[in-house]
Design a protein around this motif. Structure first.
Motif, short mmCIF file in Angstrom:
data_model
loop_
_atom_site.label_atom_id
_atom_site.label_comp_id
_atom_site.label_asym_id
_atom_site.label_seq_id
_atom_site.Cartn_x
_atom_site.Cartn_y
_atom_site.Cartn_z
N GLY A 1 -2.32 10.94 2.82
CA GLY A 1 -3.48 9.34 1.83
C GLY A 1 -2.26 8.22 1.88
N VAL A 2 -1.03 8.30 1.65
CA VAL A 2 -0.62 7.05 1.54
C VAL A 2 -0.07 6.85 3.26
N ALA B 1 -3.83 4.66 3.67
CA ALA B 1 -3.60 3.57 3.25
C ALA B 1 -3.48 2.82 3.26
N THR B 2 -2.16 3.34 4.03
CA THR B 2 -1.39 1.80 4.55
C THR B 2 -1.89 1.50 5.75
N GLY C 1 0.83 3.22 -3.35
CA GLY C 1 0.27 4.41 -2.83
C GLY C 1 0.96 6.21 -2.83
N SER D 1 -5.02 5.86 -3.07
CA SER D 1 -4.53 6.14 -1.65
C SER D 1 -5.12 7.73 -2.33
N GLY E 1 -2.92 0.99 -1.73
CA GLY E 1 -2.72 2.01 -2.67
C GLY E 1 -2.72 2.59 -3.61
N ALA F 1 1.55 -1.05 0.23
CA ALA F 1 -0.37 0.01 0.17
C ALA F 1 0.48 1.07 0.24
#
Lengths: 260, 249
Positions: A230-231, A234-235, A122, A224, A221, A118
């Motif tokens: 955002g990353v 997502a993770t 991402g 994202s 990912g 992700a």
């Protein structure tokens, strides 16, 4: 406050959840359709097998070793309440092969691999690398998601087999050094009791969990939101979703395989 | 020829494109200017199919860009330099440049692809020693050059440049501008450049289009830009704080 507001929020959350399920399903179907259509990215698949499988071996092995040891201690202590201490080898073996091997391996791979996938995808999304793939006539799902899904689905059963073996060895170590079991008798009881389907069901679970891990990593990912936040989201989302789905799928598969 | 007719695109309540009409003739270099957030990048992403317009029609040499007969064949006609380079971190520079030549319908033998990558790197002024480095080991200017080399690697007919000089010092920006102009001229490619850097506009453009308020506000030859009477265009090209374009202080 509008009395209907909580209801509206619940409705919105339900609709969002249903939309997300639909999107993930479509994403998975798209990946599966690309799986059987050329071009095939064998080099990327090989790299992912190394990332998902080979590099996860230490963490999966250590987790299984301690889990098998703890399981032996618990079964011995619990079994002592009704004079059943002797079943430690059998229960450790069945517990590791059917449940703890696949689940612990799945959760550890979810933590290690879903987060990594992700975060990587991402970052690729927010730095326009995924758009760049498209402009270079390369389908992002085929190039990024398919090798990861295939690698995780195929590598996880191997990791589960390793986890089973090391977990049983952990039980054997504790059994023979701490609980007074005879080494040869412990191993004989393990091998006599364990059936092929005990191991096979765990391997099937492993394949399903591997697919879930890679699917969640890829989906979160590639969807994202912008920026570092955002990353990060997502993770986190990929790990949480993969972990919960692994436990839910484990229950469903156990019901399917072993309910009377 | 690229024809954009009445293209609309909104993201939620934000109506970015509100009826864009633009024609880019084959072999010409058109620069789209406009303030930040006016939808310049969205416009070229619509042409490439990276963003789907809500309404309107885009054709490339008569072919519907939104529903091409073969998406692979359609995209093979394009090269694009992204604003941040968008180089693939996991691949060395030469594999970034030769990405298209290592897979898919344009696949070549690995050695041939590497030779082409080295040639394109030389064309943008990079030495062969750069080829085996990873993007993270390069400066911003070198990354732009690698991105440019990747955009031209497969000799595309149409090249898009998204903010090619953003983040570069003036000298490096001048070098990139000159490279883009030379490459577009020698390849005979159709080019669309997105920028708000007026030195890029003057170096690269045959024609200029100004995007403002979701529509093309002014369009014409670069030579006519300074004499144009449009107050929005004049405020933008002279960088004035006072004028019809609202500014936040």
């Amino acid at each position: 406050m509008n009395p209907a507001l909580p209801l509206a929020r619940l409705g919105r959350a339900t609709l969002d959840a249903l939309a997300a399920i639909g999107q993930v399903t479509l994403f998975a179907l798209s990946a599966l359709s690309h799986l059987v259509r050329p071009p095939f990215y064998l080099r990327e698949f090989g790299q992912q097998v190394m990332q998902v499988g080979w590099f996860s071996l230490p963490v999966v092995g250590m987790t299984a070793l301690f889990t098998g040891g703890a399981l032996a201690l618990q079964i011995y202590a619990g079994g002592a309440r009704f004079n059943a201490e002797a079943v430690v080898p059998q229960i450790v073996a069945i517990g590791m092969a059917r449940e703890l091997g696949p689940v612990m391996a799945g959760l550890m791979v979810a933590a290690r691999v879903a987060s990594s996938i992700a975060a990587e995808l991402g970052t690729m999304k927010v730095t326009e690398q995924i758009d760049a793939l498209t402009t270079l006539s390369t389908h992002p799902v085929k190039y990024l998601a398919v090798p990861r899904l295939l690698a995780a689905t195929l590598a996880m059963p191997v990791l589960v087999a390793v986890a089973d073996a090391i977990g049983i060895m952990g039980g054997w170590l504790v059994g023979t050094t701490r609980l007074g079991f005879n080494s040869a008798a412990y191993l004989k009881n393990t091998t006599d009791f364990l059936q092929a389907w005990d191991i096979g069901s765990g391997l099937v679970k492993g394949a399903v969990f591997g697919f879930i891990v890679a699917l969640m990593g890829c989906w979160f990912g590639m969807n994202s939101a912008r920026g570092a936040q955002g990353v990060g989201r997502a993770t986190k989302g990929a790990v949480v979703a993969a972990s919960v789905l692994i436990l839910a799928a484990n229950y469903v598969l156990t019901e399917l395989f072993f309910s009377a | 020829m690229i024809t954009i007719e009445d293209v609309h695109k909104a993201f939620g309540a934000n109506r970015v494109l509100q009826g864009v009409d633009l024609t880019v003739a084959r072999g010409t270099s058109t620069v789209v200017i406009g303030g930040s957030g006016t939808g310049k990048s969205v416009l070229i992403k619509c042409i490439l199919g990276l963003v789907t317009p809500d309404r309107g029609r885009i054709t490339v040499d008569g072919e519907d860009a939104l529903r091409p007969k073969s998406r692979d064949a359609f995209l093979a006609r394009f090269g694009m330099l992204f604003q941040g380079g968008a180089l693939f971190d996991s691949l060395p520079v030469w594999q970034n440049v030769a990405f298209r030549l290592l897979r898919g319908r344009l696949k070549r033998p690995r050695e041939e692809a590497r030779a082409i990558a080295l040639d394109r790197l030389a064309r943008v002024g990079l030495k062969p020693g750069v080829a085996d480095l990873y993007p993270a080991e390069l400066s911003g200017g070198m990354q732009k050059r690698v991105g440019l080399a990747r955009a031209i690697a497969a000799s595309p007919e149409i090249i898009f440049f998204d903010e090619p000089t953003t983040g570069l010092d003036p000298i490096m920006a001048g070098v990139i501008n000159a490279l883009i102009r030379e490459i577009v001229t020698e390849m005979g490619a159709t080019a669309i450049t997105i920028t708000h850097d007026m030195s890029s506009v003057r170096a690269i453009a045959d024609r200029v289009a100004m995007l403002h308020g979701g529509v093309i506000r002014w369009e014409g030859p670069v030579a006519a830009m300074d004499a144009a009477e449009d107050p929005y265009l004049q405020q933008f090209i002279h960088g004035r704080a006072e004028g019809p374009i609202e500014t936040v202080r």
